[in-house]
Scaffold this active site. Structure first.
Site, mmCIF file in Angstrom:
data_model
loop_
_atom_site.group_PDB
_atom_site.id
_atom_site.type_symbol
_atom_site.label_atom_id
_atom_site.label_comp_id
_atom_site.label_asym_id
_atom_site.label_seq_id
_atom_site.Cartn_x
_atom_site.Cartn_y
_atom_site.Cartn_z
ATOM 1 N N ARG A 180 0.820 -1.198 0.000
ATOM 2 C CA ARG A 180 0.000 0.000 0.000
ATOM 3 C C ARG A 180 0.859 1.254 0.000
ATOM 4 N NH1 ARG A 180 -3.545 -2.080 4.491
ATOM 5 N NH2 ARG A 180 -3.026 -4.084 3.612
ATOM 6 N N ASP A 249 -2.566 4.196 4.415
ATOM 7 C CA ASP A 249 -2.293 2.778 4.641
ATOM 8 C C ASP A 249 -3.423 1.889 4.130
ATOM 9 O OD1 ASP A 249 -3.415 4.159 7.090
ATOM 10 O OD2 ASP A 249 -3.839 2.095 7.634
#
Length: 486
Positions: A180, A249
């Site tokens: 990510r 995130d």
């Protein structure tokens, strides 16, 4: 048993040890199957009919398959716009990746117990949020929106503490990678260019190999990720999906919908709607999603500047966002309205439409689905649509302009209806539908999870036997709240 012999390759586990912690899942007491996606199972060569007790133990994290290499990844991120520092897989454990005809697929257990990154959490997921993620992952895939997938939900009577005592569950999530934006931010904020480069090279070589020969492959990667992110959020806006917690995130490096938490599908239209009860400031409202997607790409870009080598080249890569978003959302909205051509004057028609949807709090999904019944020559098919509006004269005025626009391009009603019903879903995962399935599952009745999954896997089909799933939400549905607690 097939589930025990998946040919794991463990590419992420081949990275240096600083990128993760190797550990075993925490066993889930007395696990039982809540739901399984046959479509997702077929993707990795599994037969759902073979999911016996041994397989359920694997899907619960009680047994680790041969050749798997369990680990929890480290990453950092911005949460609600504030730098949060180190985060990581606090309750997710990656088993490894499996080669498929469509490319590598990683299997990750969400809710598999404590990891070094759990912080104040218990490493568990609850049945409520696990069912929501399972159903929505597969629903989004059926809608044609880039997303992680969900193979199964395994439940247990093991109690976990949230606002109340709830029961634990494990979702098996699937994606080519769970890297990510925050994975890159982690090394940037630690001033560790060497590991930043290792991660970027891994992502490029495995997922963007065509970029390796570019003059600046790191800038090319940022440009491609930015383009994919803009396109993804255009898809969200067009279907009325709200992610609810667009932290860096929770942003996939592949431009897929990642981490289903307090999501929602728009019902009574309100561009300022906040689907996450925790989001007091409205940072992740429906209207803000395109802007936040851009902000998150900037955060990723900042992390990649040391590799790209110049701010100018980094900015140039980011500059594709607005154009990519605008192009895709225009394409999707024209398709939703059944218009084959894009004309300059269409912007005014679209703006007026969203203005009356806002003023009347019209149900988003029902409006676009029923719009296919409009006739270009007359208002004979307008009644089901007019019933969705309080201010019917305002709708009538817009509908007259819409019909005129259809006639201008020679639109054929029957052809347009088929095309529109192929892009405007009749069925989406409304929060109240999920809540009904959850409440039954909490009493060990999993039939509604199975039934709802099957309906959502055919979102564009009429399915007259399931008409109730496409109705306006009941009054009590407004009381359903979702938050970051899961």
């Amino acid at each position: 048993m097939a589930a025990l012999t998946l040919p794991f390759e463990n590419s992420f586990a081949a990275l240096p040890p600083e990128f993760f912690t190797r550990l075993m899942p925490t066993p889930l007491p007395a696990p039982y199957l809540v739901g399984v996606s046959e479509d997702a199972a077929r993707l990795i060569g599994l037969d759902p009919a073979q999911l016996d007790a041994d397989a359920i133990d694997v899907l619960a994290g009680n047994r680790v398959p041969d050749r798997a290499s369990p680990l929890a990844a480290v990453y950092s991120g911005h949460q609600f716009g504030v730098w949060a520092g180190q985060l990581g897989d606090g309750r997710a454990i990656l088993l490894g990746d499996v080669a498929t005809e469509a490319g590598p697929v990683e299997l990750q257990l969400k809710g598999a117990g404590l990891t070094p990154y759990s912080r104040m959490g218990d490493g568990r997921a609850v049945l409520r949020s696990s069912i929501r993620e399972f159903l929505c992952s597969e629903a989004m895939h059926a809608l044609g929106i880039p997303t992680t997938r969900a193979l199964s939900v395994i439940g247990s009577d093991h109690g976990v503490v949230r606002e109340t005592i709830e029961t634990a569950a494990v979702v098996v999530r699937m994606a080519p990678t769970f890297v990510r934006f925050g994975s890159f931010e982690h090394w940037f904020y630690r001033n560790d260019e060497a590991r930043l480069r290792v991660l970027a090279d891994y992502v490029i070589d495995r997922f963007y190999p065509e970029l390796r020969d570019e003059d600046n492959p790191y800038a090319a990667m940022l440009e491609e990720v930015t383009r994919r992110t803009a396109t993804l959020i255009a898809h969200w806006q067009a279907v009325g999906f709200m992610h609810g917690v667009m932290n860096t995130d929770n942003m996939s490096i592949l431009g897929q919908t990642l981490d289903y938490g307090p999501f929602g599908f728009m019902e009574a239209f309100n561009a300022q709607h906040i689907c996450n009860h925790t989001d007091q400031q409205g940072r992740y409202s429906y209207a803000m999603q395109p802007q936040i997607g851009h902000w998150n790409c900037y955060a990723l870009a900042q992390a990649l500047v040391p590799l790209i080598g110049s701010v100018e080249a980094t900015q140039q890569a980011l500059d594709v966002y607005q154009g990519a978003f605008g192009t895709k959302v225009d394409e999707l909205l024209h398709a939703k309205l059944g218009m084959k051509e894009q004309r300059e004057e269409d912007r005014a028609l679209l703006d007026e439409l969203f203005g009356i949807l806002q003023a009347n709090h019209t149900d988003f999904t029902l409006f676009f689905r029923r719009l296919s019944g409009v006739h270009a020559a007359s208002d004979a098919g307008d009644e089901p649509l007019r019933d969705l509006f309080i201010d019917r004269p305002a709708f009538d005025a817009w509908a007259g302009k819409y019909r005129q626009r259809l006639r201008a391009e020679g639109s054929v009603d029957a052809e347009r209806r088929v095309a529109m019903n192929g892009v405007n879903p009749k069925y989406v995962l409304r929060n109240y539908l999920a809540q009904v399935a959850i409440e039954k599952a909490q009493h060990k009745d999993f039939s509604e999870v199975e039934r709802l999954l099957k309906v959502l896997q055919r979102p564009f089909d009429e399915q007259p036997e399931h008409e109730q799933y496409a109705a306006l939400p009941p009054d009590w549905a407004t009381e359903v709240e979702v938050s970051c607690s899961s």
